[in-house]
Design a protein around this motif. Structure first.
Motif, PDB file in Angstrom:
ATOM      1  N   PHE B 158       8.428  26.443  35.542  1.00 26.67           N
ATOM      2  CA  PHE B 158       7.791  26.851  35.687  1.00 26.67           C
ATOM      3  C   PHE B 158       5.805  26.320  35.123  1.00 26.67           C
ATOM      4  O   PHE B 158       4.536  26.458  35.296  1.00 26.67           O
ATOM      5  CB  PHE B 158       7.664  28.344  35.165  1.00 26.67           C
ATOM      6  N   ALA B 159       5.879  25.897  33.558  1.00 25.53           N
ATOM      7  CA  ALA B 159       5.286  25.520  32.756  1.00 25.53           C
ATOM      8  C   ALA B 159       4.675  24.173  33.312  1.00 25.53           C
ATOM      9  O   ALA B 159       3.347  23.328  33.536  1.00 25.53           O
ATOM     10  CB  ALA B 159       5.772  25.536  31.579  1.00 25.53           C
ATOM     11  N   LYS B 160       5.500  23.171  34.091  1.00 19.84           N
ATOM     12  CA  LYS B 160       4.233  22.263  34.790  1.00 19.84           C
ATOM     13  C   LYS B 160       3.458  22.804  35.955  1.00 19.84           C
ATOM     14  O   LYS B 160       3.199  22.104  35.814  1.00 19.84           O
ATOM     15  CB  LYS B 160       6.451  20.978  34.741  1.00 19.84           C
ATOM     16  N   ALA B 161       4.221  23.469  36.588  1.00 21.26           N
ATOM     17  CA  ALA B 161       3.985  23.952  38.428  1.00 21.26           C
ATOM     18  C   ALA B 161       2.620  24.239  37.650  1.00 21.26           C
ATOM     19  O   ALA B 161       1.866  23.589  38.177  1.00 21.26           O
ATOM     20  CB  ALA B 161       5.135  24.397  38.719  1.00 21.26           C
ATOM     21  N   ILE B 162       2.341  25.211  36.666  1.00 18.37           N
ATOM     22  CA  ILE B 162       1.134  25.674  36.531  1.00 18.37           C
ATOM     23  C   ILE B 162       0.213  24.970  36.530  1.00 18.37           C
ATOM     24  O   ILE B 162      -1.119  25.006  35.949  1.00 18.37           O
ATOM     25  CB  ILE B 162       1.145  27.552  35.448  1.00 18.37           C
ATOM     26  N   GLY B 163       0.156  23.593  35.083  1.00 15.66           N
ATOM     27  CA  GLY B 163      -0.486  22.839  34.524  1.00 15.66           C
ATOM     28  C   GLY B 163      -0.530  21.825  35.543  1.00 15.66           C
ATOM     29  O   GLY B 163      -1.809  20.500  34.979  1.00 15.66           O
ATOM     30  N   GLU B 164       0.484  21.598  36.859  1.00 12.79           N
ATOM     31  CA  GLU B 164      -0.497  20.338  37.661  1.00 12.79           C
ATOM     32  C   GLU B 164      -1.491  19.845  38.461  1.00 12.79           C
ATOM     33  O   GLU B 164      -2.172  21.152  38.550  1.00 12.79           O
ATOM     34  CB  GLU B 164       0.921  20.665  38.361  1.00 12.79           C
ATOM     35  N   PHE B 165      -1.844  18.735  38.023  1.00 11.55           N
ATOM     36  CA  PHE B 165      -3.068  18.188  38.581  1.00 11.55           C
ATOM     37  C   PHE B 165      -3.119  16.994  40.089  1.00 11.55           C
ATOM     38  O   PHE B 165      -3.615  17.198  41.066  1.00 11.55           O
ATOM     39  CB  PHE B 165      -3.483  18.051  37.287  1.00 11.55           C
ATOM     40  N   GLY B 166      -2.874  16.259  39.271  1.00 11.35           N
ATOM     41  CA  GLY B 166      -2.616  15.019  39.966  1.00 11.35           C
ATOM     42  C   GLY B 166      -2.520  15.169  41.550  1.00 11.35           C
ATOM     43  O   GLY B 166      -3.454  14.424  42.172  1.00 11.35           O
ATOM     44  N   ALA B 167      -0.690  15.528  41.194  1.00 11.55           N
ATOM     45  CA  ALA B 167      -0.227  15.706  42.849  1.00 11.55           C
ATOM     46  C   ALA B 167      -0.467  16.851  43.684  1.00 11.55           C
ATOM     47  O   ALA B 167      -1.527  16.219  44.754  1.00 11.55           O
ATOM     48  CB  ALA B 167       1.053  15.396  42.851  1.00 11.55           C
ATOM     49  N   THR B 168      -1.502  17.982  42.678  1.00 14.87           N
ATOM     50  CA  THR B 168      -2.100  18.744  43.330  1.00 14.87           C
ATOM     51  C   THR B 168      -3.694  18.717  44.101  1.00 14.87           C
ATOM     52  O   THR B 168      -3.196  18.683  45.923  1.00 14.87           O
ATOM     53  CB  THR B 168      -2.180  20.073  42.797  1.00 14.87           C
ATOM     54  N   ILE B 169      -4.209  18.127  43.655  1.00 15.92           N
ATOM     55  CA  ILE B 169      -5.384  17.673  43.741  1.00 15.92           C
ATOM     56  C   ILE B 169      -5.637  16.758  44.494  1.00 15.92           C
ATOM     57  O   ILE B 169      -6.480  16.378  46.100  1.00 15.92           O
ATOM     58  CB  ILE B 169      -6.219  17.187  42.852  1.00 15.92           C
ATOM     59  N   THR B 170      -4.423  15.803  44.970  1.00 18.67           N
ATOM     60  CA  THR B 170      -4.731  14.177  46.178  1.00 18.67           C
ATOM     61  C   THR B 170      -3.738  14.997  47.131  1.00 18.67           C
ATOM     62  O   THR B 170      -4.464  14.366  47.776  1.00 18.67           O
ATOM     63  CB  THR B 170      -3.964  13.198  45.061  1.00 18.67           C
ATOM     64  N   PHE B 171      -3.125  16.541  47.239  1.00 19.41           N
ATOM     65  CA  PHE B 171      -2.214  16.386  48.649  1.00 19.41           C
ATOM     66  C   PHE B 171      -2.834  17.152  48.973  1.00 19.41           C
ATOM     67  O   PHE B 171      -3.288  16.994  50.769  1.00 19.41           O
ATOM     68  CB  PHE B 171      -0.734  17.308  48.001  1.00 19.41           C
ATOM     69  N   VAL B 172      -3.797  18.564  47.830  1.00 21.47           N
ATOM     70  CA  VAL B 172      -4.342  19.237  49.212  1.00 21.47           C
ATOM     71  C   VAL B 172      -5.691  19.645  48.565  1.00 21.47           C
ATOM     72  O   VAL B 172      -6.125  20.726  48.723  1.00 21.47           O
ATOM     73  CB  VAL B 172      -3.560  21.024  49.002  1.00 21.47           C
ATOM     74  N   SER B 173      -6.026  18.498  48.208  1.00 24.16           N
ATOM     75  CA  SER B 173      -7.626  18.898  47.193  1.00 24.16           C
ATOM     76  C   SER B 173      -7.780  20.079  46.849  1.00 24.16           C
ATOM     77  O   SER B 173      -6.673  20.215  45.844  1.00 24.16           O
ATOM     78  CB  SER B 173      -8.907  18.619  48.686  1.00 24.16           C
ATOM     79  N   ASN B 174      -8.935  20.439  46.171  1.00 26.15           N
ATOM     80  CA  ASN B 174      -9.797  21.276  45.152  1.00 26.15           C
ATOM     81  C   ASN B 174     -10.716  22.365  46.160  1.00 26.15           C
ATOM     82  O   ASN B 174     -11.943  22.630  45.980  1.00 26.15           O
ATOM     83  CB  ASN B 174     -10.283  20.404  44.696  1.00 26.15           C
ATOM     84  N   ILE B 175      -9.768  23.088  46.883  1.00 25.73           N
ATOM     85  CA  ILE B 175     -10.204  23.536  47.454  1.00 25.73           C
ATOM     86  C   ILE B 175     -10.713  26.113  47.101  1.00 25.73           C
ATOM     87  O   ILE B 175      -9.505  26.239  46.624  1.00 25.73           O
ATOM     88  CB  ILE B 175      -9.844  24.586  49.193  1.00 25.73           C
ATOM     89  N   PRO B 176     -11.848  26.374  46.946  1.00 30.87           N
ATOM     90  CA  PRO B 176     -11.240  27.138  45.525  1.00 30.87           C
ATOM     91  C   PRO B 176     -10.723  28.722  46.988  1.00 30.87           C
ATOM     92  O   PRO B 176     -11.371  28.999  47.912  1.00 30.87           O
ATOM     93  CB  PRO B 176     -13.294  27.578  45.021  1.00 30.87           C
ATOM     94  N   GLY B 177     -10.216  29.561  46.212  1.00 30.12           N
ATOM     95  CA  GLY B 177      -9.499  30.161  46.958  1.00 30.12           C
ATOM     96  C   GLY B 177      -8.135  30.042  47.938  1.00 30.12           C
ATOM     97  O   GLY B 177      -7.403  30.817  48.053  1.00 30.12           O
TER      98      GLY B 177
END
Lengths: 224, 231
Positions: B158-177
């Motif tokens: 959970f702690a790792k998941a909540i801090g994840e950045f690189g893979a998330t932003i690459t895969f699903v971008s950075n869309i508010p909301g």
């Protein structure tokens, strides 16, 4: 009636043993390393023989010629281990009830209270195994095996991990258990213990049966 | 001064949702895999073991890109899922959860595997002589004794998941909301001229969450030891 005729290679060591027991308490006697535990592990189904047959009351439990092997949980053979092996995450009451639940047997309060009285463990029911003495743990393990209503009870040096004082404490319970009438195979390297408990002796040395018969065969047995 | 704006709240709640879903969905798979690695010997075991740990050593952007290639709208699996089952991961919060789940998987599996390896197998033998079928042995002995390890793995994951950045932003971008988690919100804020105080608040919040998870994990590890000693 238990019939065992098996062979098993365990590294350098080999077991080739054959015996039939009709006595109520069969004492499996031998020095440590004689193969006693491996032999009863085969009876329990925890270890598969390389070759041979094991039958209990006419039912085939193992037969390597036909590939028959009844898994341990379907054998209805109780097993009391030298180190008790109570479940640390369950209290005494839940440990005692475990076999009944797994076998889906109907609740039998009469038998439960009889076994609890027989072994004097009524005061321990709410404790965890970590809070029991060695002797208490072994009594609970006996009760747990008994309450699963086994057809045969295997006991692997149930006094082996206890000091002299504790042995004297448990022995009377074992004698009461013998008089309950459940057939037992009792493993020990202590001739005196077997003289008190066994009705028939199987003597084991280096994985081979060297003598069979009544407790008389223990006379002159080399002290171990 | 410590006034959390609605946009920040959105990011915090989304992060929590993504991390919780990722952890809950990954846990059963994690238990199955941990059990397999702890108990079974099979061909390709070391390859599987390495594959599980891969997200830990690969650059997160690579993992994210691989997810995009396979599960993006035009990815082989992604196109099939969208067409036949209507499941879309790309640029959705579910995709963020998937990326977080993959990235945190090694951390989830490890404590579970260790706790299964620490279980005295002789207790399982005792259970089978008392009439328990293999699945009952697993449910009544293995699983309860591994529980503290499972909880510890979940907390770490959970702690790792909540801090994840690189893979998330690459895969699903950075869309508010939709896909902007705390991490990607911080990233956006520190690139905005007057975003420093908002970034600072989110940084504090993520430190608090991470510390809480580590303390909880430590507590579960201690419980595990006690449980195995039967006190």
């Amino acid at each position: 009636m238990l019939r065992v005729d098996v062979a098993k290679q365990l590294g350098e060591f080999s077991i080739e043993a054959s015996f039939t027991s009709e006595g109520r308490v069969t004492g499996l006697f031998g020095a440590s390393g004689a193969g006693k535990t491996s032999l009863i592990n085969m009876i329990a189904g925890l270890l598969r023989p390389d070759r041979g047959v094991i039958t209990l009351d006419g039912e085939t439990l193992d037969n390597t010629a036909t590939g028959a092997h009844v898994p341990p949980h379907r054998r209805r053979i109780g097993y009391v281990f030298q180190d008790a092996r109570l479940f640390p995450h369950l209290d005494v009451r839940q440990n005692l009830d475990y076999g009944r639940r797994m076998n889906r047997l109907a609740d039998d309060p009469a038998q439960r209270s009889r076994v609890i009285d027989l072994l004097d463990i009524g005061g321990l029911l709410d404790r965890r195994p970590g809070q029991l003495s060695g002797g208490e743990r072994q009594r609970v393990a006996l009760g747990r095996a008994l309450l699963s209503k086994p057809r045969l009870l295997l006991m692997d040096e149930p006094l082996g991990s206890l000091d002299e004082g504790r042995k004297v404490e448990i022995l009377p319970y074992l004698m009461r258990l013998r008089d309950e009438g459940i057939p037992m195979v009792y493993v020990s390297h202590d001739a005196a213990e077997l003289r008190q408990l066994a009705t028939q002796i199987v003597m084991l040395r280096n994985g081979r049966v060297t003598a069979l018969g009544g407790v008389k065969v223990l006379t002159g047995a080399a002290p171990v | 001064m410590f006034e959390i704006s609605p946009t920040e709240w959105t990011a915090i709640l989304l992060s929590l949702r993504v991390a919780i879903i990722a952890t809950l969905v990954a846990t059963p798979f994690g238990i199955a895999l941990a059990w397999l690695l702890a108990r079974r010997n099979f061909w390709g075991k070391s390859i599987l073991d390495a594959a599980v740990h891969l997200p830990l050593v690969l650059p997160p952007v690579v993992t994210g890109y691989l997810l995009l290639l396979t599960l993006g709208r035009r990815g082989m699996v992604g196109a099939w899922l969208a067409e036949n089952l209507g499941i879309v991961f790309a640029f959705r919060w579910t995709g963020a959860a998937l990326a977080c789940g993959v990235m945190s998987f090694p951390l989830l599996v490890r404590p579970i595997r260790l706790s299964i390896e620490a279980i005295d197998r002789r207790l399982e033998q005792a259970s089978s002589t008392l009439g328990a079928a293999p699945w009952q042995v697993f449910a009544t002995v293995t699983l309860p004794l591994a529980l503290p390890g499972i909880l510890a793995g979940m907390v770490l994951g959970f702690a790792k998941a909540i801090g994840e950045f690189g893979a998330t932003i690459t895969f699903v971008s950075n869309i508010p909301g939709e896909t902007q988690t705390i991490s990607s919100a911080i990233y956006s804020l520190i690139q905005t001229p007057d975003g420093d105080s908002a970034a600072g608040r989110l940084v504090l919040i993520s430190i608090v969450i991470a510390m809480g998870a580590l303390i909880a994990s430590e507590w579960f590890a201690r419980r595990a030891t006690q449980r195995l000693h039967g006190n």
